[in-house]
Design a protein around this motif. Sequence first.
Motif, mmCIF file in Angstrom:
data_model
loop_
_atom_site.group_PDB
_atom_site.id
_atom_site.type_symbol
_atom_site.label_atom_id
_atom_site.label_comp_id
_atom_site.label_asym_id
_atom_site.label_seq_id
_atom_site.Cartn_x
_atom_site.Cartn_y
_atom_site.Cartn_z
ATOM 1 N N GLN A 98 -9.050 7.902 1.237
ATOM 2 C CA GLN A 98 -7.740 7.369 0.870
ATOM 3 C C GLN A 98 -7.146 6.538 2.009
ATOM 4 O O GLN A 98 -6.653 5.425 1.793
ATOM 5 C CB GLN A 98 -6.790 8.508 0.510
ATOM 6 N N CYS A 99 -7.188 7.072 3.215
ATOM 7 C CA CYS A 99 -6.618 6.357 4.364
ATOM 8 C C CYS A 99 -7.356 5.052 4.633
ATOM 9 O O CYS A 99 -6.730 4.008 4.850
ATOM 10 C CB CYS A 99 -6.645 7.250 5.602
ATOM 11 N N LEU A 100 -8.681 5.116 4.617
ATOM 12 C CA LEU A 100 -9.459 3.893 4.851
ATOM 13 C C LEU A 100 -9.192 2.856 3.766
ATOM 14 O O LEU A 100 -8.991 1.677 4.063
ATOM 15 C CB LEU A 100 -10.948 4.222 4.931
ATOM 16 N N GLY A 101 -9.192 3.298 2.508
ATOM 17 C CA GLY A 101 -8.925 2.368 1.418
ATOM 18 C C GLY A 101 -7.547 1.743 1.525
ATOM 19 O O GLY A 101 -7.378 0.539 1.323
ATOM 20 N N THR A 102 -6.576 2.536 1.890
ATOM 21 C CA THR A 102 -5.212 2.021 2.006
ATOM 22 C C THR A 102 -5.102 0.985 3.113
ATOM 23 O O THR A 102 -4.515 -0.079 2.918
ATOM 24 C CB THR A 102 -4.218 3.177 2.253
ATOM 25 N N PHE A 103 -5.685 1.281 4.270
ATOM 26 C CA PHE A 103 -5.521 0.358 5.402
ATOM 27 C C PHE A 103 -6.502 -0.807 5.391
ATOM 28 O O PHE A 103 -6.216 -1.845 5.979
ATOM 29 C CB PHE A 103 -5.578 1.117 6.726
ATOM 30 N N LEU A 104 -7.630 -0.668 4.734
ATOM 31 C CA LEU A 104 -8.607 -1.753 4.720
ATOM 32 C C LEU A 104 -8.469 -2.685 3.518
ATOM 33 O O LEU A 104 -8.867 -3.844 3.587
ATOM 34 C CB LEU A 104 -10.034 -1.190 4.764
ATOM 35 N N LEU A 105 -7.896 -2.174 2.414
ATOM 36 C CA LEU A 105 -7.888 -2.960 1.179
ATOM 37 C C LEU A 105 -6.506 -3.365 0.694
ATOM 38 O O LEU A 105 -6.384 -3.979 -0.358
ATOM 39 C CB LEU A 105 -8.603 -2.161 0.071
ATOM 40 N N THR A 106 -5.486 -3.019 1.453
ATOM 41 C CA THR A 106 -4.120 -3.381 1.063
ATOM 42 C C THR A 106 -3.413 -3.991 2.280
ATOM 43 O O THR A 106 -3.924 -3.922 3.397
ATOM 44 C CB THR A 106 -3.323 -2.135 0.603
ATOM 45 N N PRO A 107 -2.229 -4.542 2.077
ATOM 46 C CA PRO A 107 -1.473 -5.076 3.221
ATOM 47 C C PRO A 107 -0.733 -3.990 4.013
ATOM 48 O O PRO A 107 0.285 -4.271 4.649
ATOM 49 C CB PRO A 107 -0.507 -6.061 2.563
ATOM 50 N N ALA A 108 -1.230 -2.773 3.997
ATOM 51 C CA ALA A 108 -0.542 -1.676 4.691
ATOM 52 C C ALA A 108 -0.411 -1.952 6.181
ATOM 53 O O ALA A 108 0.630 -1.663 6.777
ATOM 54 C CB ALA A 108 -1.280 -0.349 4.458
ATOM 55 N N TRP A 109 -1.452 -2.476 6.785
ATOM 56 C CA TRP A 109 -1.409 -2.727 8.230
ATOM 57 C C TRP A 109 -0.319 -3.734 8.571
ATOM 58 O O TRP A 109 0.465 -3.528 9.501
ATOM 59 C CB TRP A 109 -2.767 -3.207 8.733
ATOM 60 N N SER A 110 -0.231 -4.819 7.813
ATOM 61 C CA SER A 110 0.809 -5.814 8.104
ATOM 62 C C SER A 110 2.194 -5.282 7.734
ATOM 63 O O SER A 110 3.184 -5.666 8.348
ATOM 64 C CB SER A 110 0.517 -7.127 7.375
ATOM 65 N N ALA A 111 2.272 -4.394 6.752
ATOM 66 C CA ALA A 111 3.571 -3.847 6.355
ATOM 67 C C ALA A 111 4.077 -2.797 7.335
ATOM 68 O O ALA A 111 5.270 -2.728 7.612
ATOM 69 C CB ALA A 111 3.474 -3.232 4.955
ATOM 70 N N MET A 112 3.166 -1.982 7.877
ATOM 71 C CA MET A 112 3.591 -0.861 8.720
ATOM 72 C C MET A 112 3.190 -0.998 10.184
ATOM 73 O O MET A 112 3.797 -0.375 11.041
ATOM 74 C CB MET A 112 3.003 0.440 8.172
ATOM 75 N N GLY A 113 2.149 -1.753 10.445
ATOM 76 C CA GLY A 113 1.673 -1.886 11.824
ATOM 77 C C GLY A 113 1.101 -0.583 12.349
ATOM 78 O O GLY A 113 0.830 0.346 11.593
ATOM 79 N N PRO A 114 0.928 -0.492 13.659
ATOM 80 C CA PRO A 114 0.334 0.708 14.255
ATOM 81 C C PRO A 114 1.118 1.989 13.968
ATOM 82 O O PRO A 114 0.533 3.064 13.872
ATOM 83 C CB PRO A 114 0.333 0.403 15.754
ATOM 84 N N SER A 115 2.427 1.890 13.806
ATOM 85 C CA SER A 115 3.214 3.100 13.534
ATOM 86 C C SER A 115 2.839 3.709 12.183
ATOM 87 O O SER A 115 3.062 4.903 11.954
ATOM 88 C CB SER A 115 4.708 2.801 13.583
ATOM 89 N N GLY A 116 2.251 2.913 11.297
ATOM 90 C CA GLY A 116 1.806 3.413 10.005
ATOM 91 C C GLY A 116 0.620 4.341 10.102
ATOM 92 O O GLY A 116 0.273 5.016 9.137
ATOM 93 N N LEU A 117 -0.006 4.379 11.267
ATOM 94 C CA LEU A 117 -1.159 5.260 11.465
ATOM 95 C C LEU A 117 -0.767 6.683 11.852
ATOM 96 O O LEU A 117 -1.597 7.584 11.792
ATOM 97 C CB LEU A 117 -2.088 4.688 12.538
ATOM 98 N N VAL A 118 0.476 6.889 12.237
ATOM 99 C CA VAL A 118 0.898 8.213 12.708
ATOM 100 C C VAL A 118 0.705 9.264 11.619
ATOM 101 O O VAL A 118 0.066 10.296 11.848
ATOM 102 C CB VAL A 118 2.357 8.189 13.206
#
Length: 144
Positions: A98-118
């Motif tokens: 789930q985590c990999l799919g969310t961060f690799l296949l959606t704009p989650a990284w650009s929306a949340m940045g590194p703080s989204g990984l916490v």
Amino acid sequence: MTTVAASRPASYWLIAVFALLWNLLGVAMFCMQFMATPEQIAAMPPETRQVREALPDWVQVAYAVAVFGGVLGGIGLLLRKRWAATFFLVSLVGLVAQCLGTFLLTPAWSAMGPSGLVLPIVLVAIAWFLLSYARRAAARGWLS
């Protein structure tokens, strides 16, 4: 005569109850996300909506596997069953997918940045702990 049940520390039961309640919270969050109405989705911040709309269906399936597997693992600990570790492993695999799919296949990284990984890191750490604990409990003979 000492029984195996007597050798379980009180912390065993605290962790087992925590495992079940924690994963039931995950089921509640899954249900809230899965059953969100169009109005609730429209009220979300634009970045959150973009991530949600970009999620492939298999990521939602991985989410379900993670939370329901964790619930079964928690039940297994409470029932003192060896299969608890198997379900915690299934849960961890679902969570990582789930985590990999969310961060690799959606704009989650650009929306949340590194703080989204916490949060994902905390979730994976808890899932790893529960799996490790269930395996140690089985090795110590606390599970049958």
